[in-house]
Motif scaffolding. Sequence first.
Motif, PDB file in Angstrom:
ATOM      1  N   THR A 168      35.392  49.737  57.318  1.00 22.96           N
ATOM      2  CA  THR A 168      36.444  48.849  57.784  1.00 22.96           C
ATOM      3  C   THR A 168      37.077  48.178  56.574  1.00 22.96           C
ATOM      4  OG1 THR A 168      35.065  46.860  57.990  1.00 22.96           O
ATOM      5  CG2 THR A 168      35.075  48.403  59.848  1.00 22.96           C
ATOM      6  N   GLU A 169      38.086  47.356  56.823  1.00 27.01           N
ATOM      7  CA  GLU A 169      38.740  46.657  55.731  1.00 27.01           C
ATOM      8  C   GLU A 169      37.824  45.615  55.099  1.00 27.01           C
ATOM      9  OE1 GLU A 169      42.352  44.984  57.069  1.00 27.01           O
ATOM     10  OE2 GLU A 169      43.375  46.895  57.345  1.00 27.01           O
ATOM     11  N   ASP A 170      36.833  45.132  55.867  1.00 28.52           N
ATOM     12  CA  ASP A 170      35.967  44.063  55.381  1.00 28.52           C
ATOM     13  C   ASP A 170      34.562  44.514  55.022  1.00 28.52           C
ATOM     14  OD1 ASP A 170      38.006  42.221  55.720  1.00 28.52           O
ATOM     15  OD2 ASP A 170      37.410  41.769  57.787  1.00 28.52           O
ATOM     16  N   ALA A 171      34.168  45.716  55.430  1.00 28.39           N
ATOM     17  CA  ALA A 171      32.787  46.131  55.184  1.00 28.39           C
ATOM     18  C   ALA A 171      32.676  47.643  55.092  1.00 28.39           C
ATOM     19  CB  ALA A 171      31.869  45.616  56.289  1.00 28.39           C
ATOM     20  N   THR A 172      31.757  48.105  54.263  1.00 36.15           N
ATOM     21  CA  THR A 172      31.415  49.522  54.206  1.00 36.15           C
ATOM     22  C   THR A 172      29.913  49.654  54.009  1.00 36.15           C
ATOM     23  OG1 THR A 172      31.694  49.696  51.796  1.00 36.15           O
ATOM     24  CG2 THR A 172      33.619  50.154  53.165  1.00 36.15           C
ATOM     25  N   TRP A 173      29.383  50.702  54.583  1.00 33.51           N
ATOM     26  CA  TRP A 173      27.989  51.081  54.333  1.00 33.51           C
ATOM     27  C   TRP A 173      27.969  52.591  54.202  1.00 33.51           C
ATOM     28  CZ3 TRP A 173      23.570  51.624  58.383  1.00 33.51           C
ATOM     29  CH2 TRP A 173      22.390  52.008  57.729  1.00 33.51           C
ATOM     30  N   ARG A 174      27.598  53.045  53.027  1.00 33.92           N
ATOM     31  CA  ARG A 174      27.600  54.477  52.721  1.00 33.92           C
ATOM     32  C   ARG A 174      26.193  54.913  52.361  1.00 33.92           C
ATOM     33  NH1 ARG A 174      28.691  57.003  47.669  1.00 33.92           N
ATOM     34  NH2 ARG A 174      29.352  54.988  46.835  1.00 33.92           N
ATOM     35  N   VAL A 175      25.741  56.019  52.946  1.00 32.43           N
ATOM     36  CA  VAL A 175      24.415  56.558  52.644  1.00 32.43           C
ATOM     37  C   VAL A 175      24.568  58.024  52.250  1.00 32.43           C
ATOM     38  CG1 VAL A 175      23.153  54.977  54.140  1.00 32.43           C
ATOM     39  CG2 VAL A 175      24.012  57.128  55.072  1.00 32.43           C
ATOM     40  N   GLN A 176      23.706  58.463  51.347  1.00 33.00           N
ATOM     41  CA  GLN A 176      23.696  59.866  50.963  1.00 33.00           C
ATOM     42  C   GLN A 176      22.284  60.255  50.540  1.00 33.00           C
ATOM     43  OE1 GLN A 176      26.686  59.703  47.806  1.00 33.00           O
ATOM     44  NE2 GLN A 176      25.075  59.838  46.252  1.00 33.00           N
ATOM     45  N   ALA A 177      21.942  61.520  50.741  1.00 35.39           N
ATOM     46  CA  ALA A 177      20.602  61.998  50.414  1.00 35.39           C
ATOM     47  C   ALA A 177      20.659  63.498  50.176  1.00 35.39           C
ATOM     48  CB  ALA A 177      19.619  61.676  51.536  1.00 35.39           C
ATOM     49  N   GLY A 178      19.747  63.972  49.350  1.00 36.87           N
ATOM     50  CA  GLY A 178      19.729  65.402  49.097  1.00 36.87           C
ATOM     51  C   GLY A 178      18.623  65.814  48.146  1.00 36.87           C
ATOM     52  N   PRO A 179      18.329  67.112  48.106  1.00 38.15           N
ATOM     53  CA  PRO A 179      17.308  67.629  47.198  1.00 38.15           C
ATOM     54  C   PRO A 179      17.871  67.845  45.805  1.00 38.15           C
ATOM     55  CG  PRO A 179      18.218  69.424  48.477  1.00 38.15           C
ATOM     56  CD  PRO A 179      18.893  68.167  48.966  1.00 38.15           C
ATOM     57  N   GLY A 180      16.974  68.000  44.849  1.00 37.06           N
ATOM     58  CA  GLY A 180      17.395  68.251  43.478  1.00 37.06           C
ATOM     59  C   GLY A 180      16.236  68.654  42.604  1.00 37.06           C
ATOM     60  N   VAL A 181      16.511  68.703  41.313  1.00 47.31           N
ATOM     61  CA  VAL A 181      15.502  69.041  40.311  1.00 47.31           C
ATOM     62  C   VAL A 181      15.453  67.922  39.282  1.00 47.31           C
ATOM     63  CG1 VAL A 181      14.789  70.678  38.533  1.00 47.31           C
ATOM     64  CG2 VAL A 181      15.852  71.512  40.640  1.00 47.31           C
ATOM     65  N   ARG A 182      14.248  67.509  38.924  1.00 46.50           N
ATOM     66  CA  ARG A 182      14.065  66.424  37.971  1.00 46.50           C
ATOM     67  C   ARG A 182      13.255  66.910  36.768  1.00 46.50           C
ATOM     68  NH1 ARG A 182      10.287  61.067  38.848  1.00 46.50           N
ATOM     69  NH2 ARG A 182      10.974  59.904  36.989  1.00 46.50           N
ATOM     70  N   PHE A 183      13.722  66.530  35.577  1.00 43.54           N
ATOM     71  CA  PHE A 183      12.991  66.827  34.346  1.00 43.54           C
ATOM     72  C   PHE A 183      12.659  65.512  33.653  1.00 43.54           C
ATOM     73  CE2 PHE A 183      13.086  67.156  29.715  1.00 43.54           C
ATOM     74  CZ  PHE A 183      12.072  68.091  29.496  1.00 43.54           C
ATOM     75  N   THR A 184      11.399  65.346  33.240  1.00 41.79           N
ATOM     76  CA  THR A 184      10.993  64.135  32.534  1.00 41.79           C
ATOM     77  C   THR A 184      10.158  64.491  31.306  1.00 41.79           C
ATOM     78  OG1 THR A 184       8.969  63.888  33.857  1.00 41.79           O
ATOM     79  CG2 THR A 184      10.955  62.745  34.635  1.00 41.79           C
ATOM     80  N   ARG A 185      10.252  63.612  30.303  1.00 44.90           N
ATOM     81  CA  ARG A 185       9.363  63.675  29.138  1.00 44.90           C
ATOM     82  C   ARG A 185       8.944  62.245  28.828  1.00 44.90           C
ATOM     83  NH1 ARG A 185      12.358  65.976  24.733  1.00 44.90           N
ATOM     84  NH2 ARG A 185      12.873  63.880  23.999  1.00 44.90           N
ATOM     85  N   ASP A 186       7.640  61.970  28.913  1.00 44.86           N
ATOM     86  CA  ASP A 186       7.197  60.597  28.711  1.00 44.86           C
ATOM     87  C   ASP A 186       6.993  60.301  27.230  1.00 44.86           C
ATOM     88  OD1 ASP A 186       4.659  61.568  27.915  1.00 44.86           O
ATOM     89  OD2 ASP A 186       3.821  61.323  29.928  1.00 44.86           O
TER      90      ASP A 186
END
Length: 275
Positions: A168-186
């Motif tokens: 609406t002009e006064d409020a929004t609520w947006r959600v999103q979700a999905g799979p993916g690939v994550r790479f980490t190095r500690d």
Amino acid sequence: MTNLIKLGAVSAVALMLAAPAFSQAALVGTEALDDRIDDIQEDVADEFDKSVDADRYGANQFPDGWTGGVSLGFAATSGNTDTADLSVGGRFRYGNGPWNHTFGFGAEFGESDGVKSKEEVFSVYDVNRYFTDRFYVFGLASIEYDRFATNELDAFVGVGPGYRVVATEDATWRVQAGPGVRFTRDQLGNEETEGAGLLSSRVYYKISDTVFLSNDTDVLFSEGSNLATNDIGVNFKVSDKLATRVGYRTEYNSEPLAGYKKSDNTLGVSLVYGF
């Protein structure tokens, strides 16, 4: 704590205030103090403007063509404590009909008494393809290097659907979700590539012409660790001369290295008065 879904947001270098020569010499350090005051006021004004930005309400589609900007900041002290801080960041957006593209980057470096205290570089690319005013599909790629976090390197690539639950002009609520690939190095050099999932929520609410609320939440799930950030803020425009913002940010890492805490919490209160 690594904040994976982080866009570069850095204070712009303040312009010098124009003043007659006699007033500049009236007090030693006036110009330097003026510059610091400008920085503070611009930071708070930016936080307030983010909540009243028209792009946050109604259809979430950028105007056709390119928009964006780049900012640079530097601060140094000498004497009892020698410090130096350098920050650079930028965000570019490109709209092409139902397609929205956003690219952001940032870097922060800090040193205290010859010892590095901050070294962080990050970037993110986000693309949305709208099929209706509410439903869209997103693609996201982000990477962050942080010398002083549990994960020295953290990268993610994912896709999925998104939906504007409220628009609406006064409020929004947006959600999103999905799979993916994550790479980490500690920090110990251990590397991990694994499947992951991303869940995001964006809430913007215009309580009145002078009060605005925003709440951003991101949760990244993976076998190695779960990351979560939540940033809630309330902006008050008391009058044309007075504005303030109260914000609270929480960052959580389910599996920090020894010596690192699971969560970081930051409370920020800003006030601007002008006449």
